[in-house]
Scaffold this motif. Sequence first.
Motif, PDB file in Angstrom:
ATOM      1  N   ASN A 195       5.101  23.335  -0.233  1.00 16.33           N
ATOM      2  CA  ASN A 195       5.680  22.187  -0.923  1.00 16.33           C
ATOM      3  C   ASN A 195       6.211  21.089  -0.041  1.00 16.33           C
ATOM      4  O   ASN A 195       7.065  20.424  -0.330  1.00 16.33           O
ATOM      5  CB  ASN A 195       6.792  22.568  -1.810  1.00 16.33           C
ATOM      6  N   ARG A 196       5.268  20.941   1.116  1.00 12.51           N
ATOM      7  CA  ARG A 196       5.629  19.883   2.005  1.00 12.51           C
ATOM      8  C   ARG A 196       4.370  19.067   2.489  1.00 12.51           C
ATOM      9  O   ARG A 196       3.359  19.789   2.546  1.00 12.51           O
ATOM     10  CB  ARG A 196       6.280  20.511   3.238  1.00 12.51           C
ATOM     11  N   LEU A 197       4.308  17.576   2.204  1.00 13.26           N
ATOM     12  CA  LEU A 197       3.101  16.610   2.566  1.00 13.26           C
ATOM     13  C   LEU A 197       3.772  15.630   3.550  1.00 13.26           C
ATOM     14  O   LEU A 197       4.716  15.096   3.002  1.00 13.26           O
ATOM     15  CB  LEU A 197       2.893  16.174   1.039  1.00 13.26           C
ATOM     16  N   GLU A 198       3.237  15.704   4.542  1.00 11.98           N
ATOM     17  CA  GLU A 198       3.595  14.496   5.453  1.00 11.98           C
ATOM     18  C   GLU A 198       2.604  13.626   5.126  1.00 11.98           C
ATOM     19  O   GLU A 198       1.265  13.248   4.840  1.00 11.98           O
ATOM     20  CB  GLU A 198       2.967  14.890   7.004  1.00 11.98           C
ATOM     21  N   LEU A 199       3.185  12.185   4.964  1.00  6.80           N
ATOM     22  CA  LEU A 199       2.640  11.083   4.393  1.00  6.80           C
ATOM     23  C   LEU A 199       2.190  10.058   5.409  1.00  6.80           C
ATOM     24  O   LEU A 199       2.849   9.516   6.269  1.00  6.80           O
ATOM     25  CB  LEU A 199       3.338   9.996   3.458  1.00  6.80           C
ATOM     26  N   ARG A 200       0.713   9.688   5.345  1.00  7.34           N
ATOM     27  CA  ARG A 200       0.188   8.711   6.319  1.00  7.34           C
ATOM     28  C   ARG A 200      -0.279   7.536   5.473  1.00  7.34           C
ATOM     29  O   ARG A 200       0.204   6.552   5.789  1.00  7.34           O
ATOM     30  CB  ARG A 200      -0.745   9.339   7.205  1.00  7.34           C
ATOM     31  N   THR A 201      -1.512   7.982   4.545  1.00 10.76           N
ATOM     32  CA  THR A 201      -1.826   6.794   3.899  1.00 10.76           C
ATOM     33  C   THR A 201      -1.962   7.398   2.522  1.00 10.76           C
ATOM     34  O   THR A 201      -2.082   8.581   2.228  1.00 10.76           O
ATOM     35  CB  THR A 201      -3.337   6.371   4.288  1.00 10.76           C
ATOM     36  N   ILE A 202      -1.733   6.640   1.564  1.00  9.08           N
ATOM     37  CA  ILE A 202      -2.205   6.838   0.162  1.00  9.08           C
ATOM     38  C   ILE A 202      -3.272   5.788  -0.467  1.00  9.08           C
ATOM     39  O   ILE A 202      -3.033   4.384  -0.413  1.00  9.08           O
ATOM     40  CB  ILE A 202      -0.873   6.783  -0.788  1.00  9.08           C
ATOM     41  N   GLY A 203      -4.371   6.344  -0.894  1.00  9.87           N
ATOM     42  CA  GLY A 203      -5.209   5.304  -1.475  1.00  9.87           C
ATOM     43  C   GLY A 203      -5.951   4.461  -0.128  1.00  9.87           C
ATOM     44  O   GLY A 203      -6.478   3.426  -0.037  1.00  9.87           O
ATOM     45  N   GLY A 204      -5.732   5.233   1.114  1.00 10.85           N
ATOM     46  CA  GLY A 204      -5.959   4.545   2.324  1.00 10.85           C
ATOM     47  C   GLY A 204      -5.211   3.448   2.872  1.00 10.85           C
ATOM     48  O   GLY A 204      -5.473   2.813   3.602  1.00 10.85           O
ATOM     49  N   THR A 205      -3.963   3.195   2.148  1.00 15.75           N
ATOM     50  CA  THR A 205      -3.104   2.419   2.700  1.00 15.75           C
ATOM     51  C   THR A 205      -2.059   3.002   3.271  1.00 15.75           C
ATOM     52  O   THR A 205      -1.282   4.100   2.504  1.00 15.75           O
ATOM     53  CB  THR A 205      -2.404   1.561   1.223  1.00 15.75           C
ATOM     54  N   PRO A 206      -1.525   2.458   4.419  1.00 17.71           N
ATOM     55  CA  PRO A 206      -0.394   3.142   5.056  1.00 17.71           C
ATOM     56  C   PRO A 206       0.999   3.065   4.252  1.00 17.71           C
ATOM     57  O   PRO A 206       1.069   2.394   3.462  1.00 17.71           O
ATOM     58  CB  PRO A 206      -0.225   2.397   6.361  1.00 17.71           C
ATOM     59  N   VAL A 207       1.787   3.928   4.484  1.00 13.71           N
ATOM     60  CA  VAL A 207       3.203   3.900   3.753  1.00 13.71           C
ATOM     61  C   VAL A 207       3.888   2.694   3.610  1.00 13.71           C
ATOM     62  O   VAL A 207       4.390   2.066   2.519  1.00 13.71           O
ATOM     63  CB  VAL A 207       3.983   5.292   4.038  1.00 13.71           C
ATOM     64  N   ALA A 208       4.007   2.160   4.809  1.00 17.31           N
ATOM     65  CA  ALA A 208       4.873   0.900   4.781  1.00 17.31           C
ATOM     66  C   ALA A 208       3.983  -0.406   4.280  1.00 17.31           C
ATOM     67  O   ALA A 208       4.729  -1.218   4.013  1.00 17.31           O
ATOM     68  CB  ALA A 208       5.078   0.515   6.106  1.00 17.31           C
ATOM     69  N   ARG A 209       2.598  -0.119   3.970  1.00 17.40           N
ATOM     70  CA  ARG A 209       1.945  -1.271   3.579  1.00 17.40           C
ATOM     71  C   ARG A 209       1.678  -0.931   2.064  1.00 17.40           C
ATOM     72  O   ARG A 209       1.190  -2.172   1.244  1.00 17.40           O
ATOM     73  CB  ARG A 209       0.576  -1.420   4.060  1.00 17.40           C
ATOM     74  N   LEU A 210       2.134   0.062   1.283  1.00 15.01           N
ATOM     75  CA  LEU A 210       2.022  -0.042  -0.069  1.00 15.01           C
ATOM     76  C   LEU A 210       2.810  -1.212  -0.839  1.00 15.01           C
ATOM     77  O   LEU A 210       4.070  -1.305  -0.450  1.00 15.01           O
ATOM     78  CB  LEU A 210       2.568   1.274  -0.735  1.00 15.01           C
ATOM     79  N   ASP A 211       2.557  -1.715  -1.840  1.00 17.21           N
ATOM     80  CA  ASP A 211       3.268  -2.382  -2.603  1.00 17.21           C
ATOM     81  C   ASP A 211       4.233  -1.794  -3.124  1.00 17.21           C
ATOM     82  O   ASP A 211       4.134  -0.549  -3.353  1.00 17.21           O
ATOM     83  CB  ASP A 211       2.475  -3.303  -3.556  1.00 17.21           C
ATOM     84  N   GLU A 212       5.247  -2.443  -3.899  1.00 12.63           N
ATOM     85  CA  GLU A 212       6.623  -1.720  -4.207  1.00 12.63           C
ATOM     86  C   GLU A 212       6.360  -0.847  -5.430  1.00 12.63           C
ATOM     87  O   GLU A 212       6.689   0.257  -5.561  1.00 12.63           O
ATOM     88  CB  GLU A 212       7.665  -2.696  -4.544  1.00 12.63           C
ATOM     89  N   ARG A 213       5.508  -1.427  -6.282  1.00 17.93           N
ATOM     90  CA  ARG A 213       5.084  -0.517  -7.574  1.00 17.93           C
ATOM     91  C   ARG A 213       4.494   0.729  -7.096  1.00 17.93           C
ATOM     92  O   ARG A 213       4.456   1.886  -7.640  1.00 17.93           O
ATOM     93  CB  ARG A 213       4.153  -1.452  -8.463  1.00 17.93           C
ATOM     94  N   ALA A 214       3.545   0.577  -6.299  1.00 18.88           N
ATOM     95  CA  ALA A 214       2.604   1.850  -5.694  1.00 18.88           C
ATOM     96  C   ALA A 214       3.753   2.639  -5.143  1.00 18.88           C
ATOM     97  O   ALA A 214       3.333   3.977  -5.283  1.00 18.88           O
ATOM     98  CB  ALA A 214       1.521   1.576  -4.819  1.00 18.88           C
TER      99      ALA A 214
END
Length: 284
Positions: A31-50
């Motif tokens: 139940n643990r997921l390390e986050l790097r990118t979501i949909g190819g976008t780094p976590v810090a670069r996701l827009d606020e809604r995403a």
Amino acid sequence: MPDGIRLAGVGDEAAPGLADQIGAVAELGWNRLELRTIGGTPVARLDERAFRGAAERLRAAGTDVPAVASKIGDWSRPVTGDFAIDLDELEVLARRCAVLGTRLVRVMSYPSGGLDDAEWGRRAGERLRELALRAEDHGLVLAHENCTGWAGERADRMLDLVTGIGSPALRLLFDIGNGVAHGYRPLPMLREIVPYVVHVHVKDARAGTDGEAVFVPPGAGQAEVAECLRVLLRGGYAGVLSIEPHIALRPHLGSGTGDPGAFVAYGRALERLIAGIGSAGGGR
């Protein structure tokens, strides 16, 4: 399996989309997921809604986030570049880590940008000192990986950073397989730095005929994975073991898109390896 072992995976190694990333760790019973990118976008670069949507999906699935990757100091950001980019990213991640319920942020110690070793080290140290001070204010811990940067391939430099800066907000992330890719044995390095390791990436590789690392399941390569896990357990390591297979995805080369099946198979191989260590009396 030895007591206290907690397992996770770097999500985009399984798939680009968050639903498939969550599904892959769920299939493993984790139940643990390390986050790097979501949909190819780094976590810090996701827009606020995403980002808010991703955080809600993780909460609904009951999936914890033990760490997030940043691009601070990585292969794309030489020490001669604009430091404000890193400071801004840390501020974004501080807010997002609070939402995700995690404290760990992966960082590196900057490519040289053509500077000599002394100036490179001085500038990298200055930047990480400032970043650590800010991280401390936010209740974060920066986990420096043995990868790109001034201290990426040398235990003595990692120790110089951690002890010289002297902040509890700067510790180490040990990637077991990076030594094969970068030309050093991981086990001697780990023995030197183990008191400061707060996060671990499990990766294995063997040297290819063309000099490039060939990534393989844990225990099948030259990274001494089992031996490294024993050192961690005997040293009282209390963090997470996070798989980063690099079998279907090579992010620094921009190749591959992840593979849920390969990711799950990799996780099962790690479970078997850990079970063998436990049955052989390799726990704490």
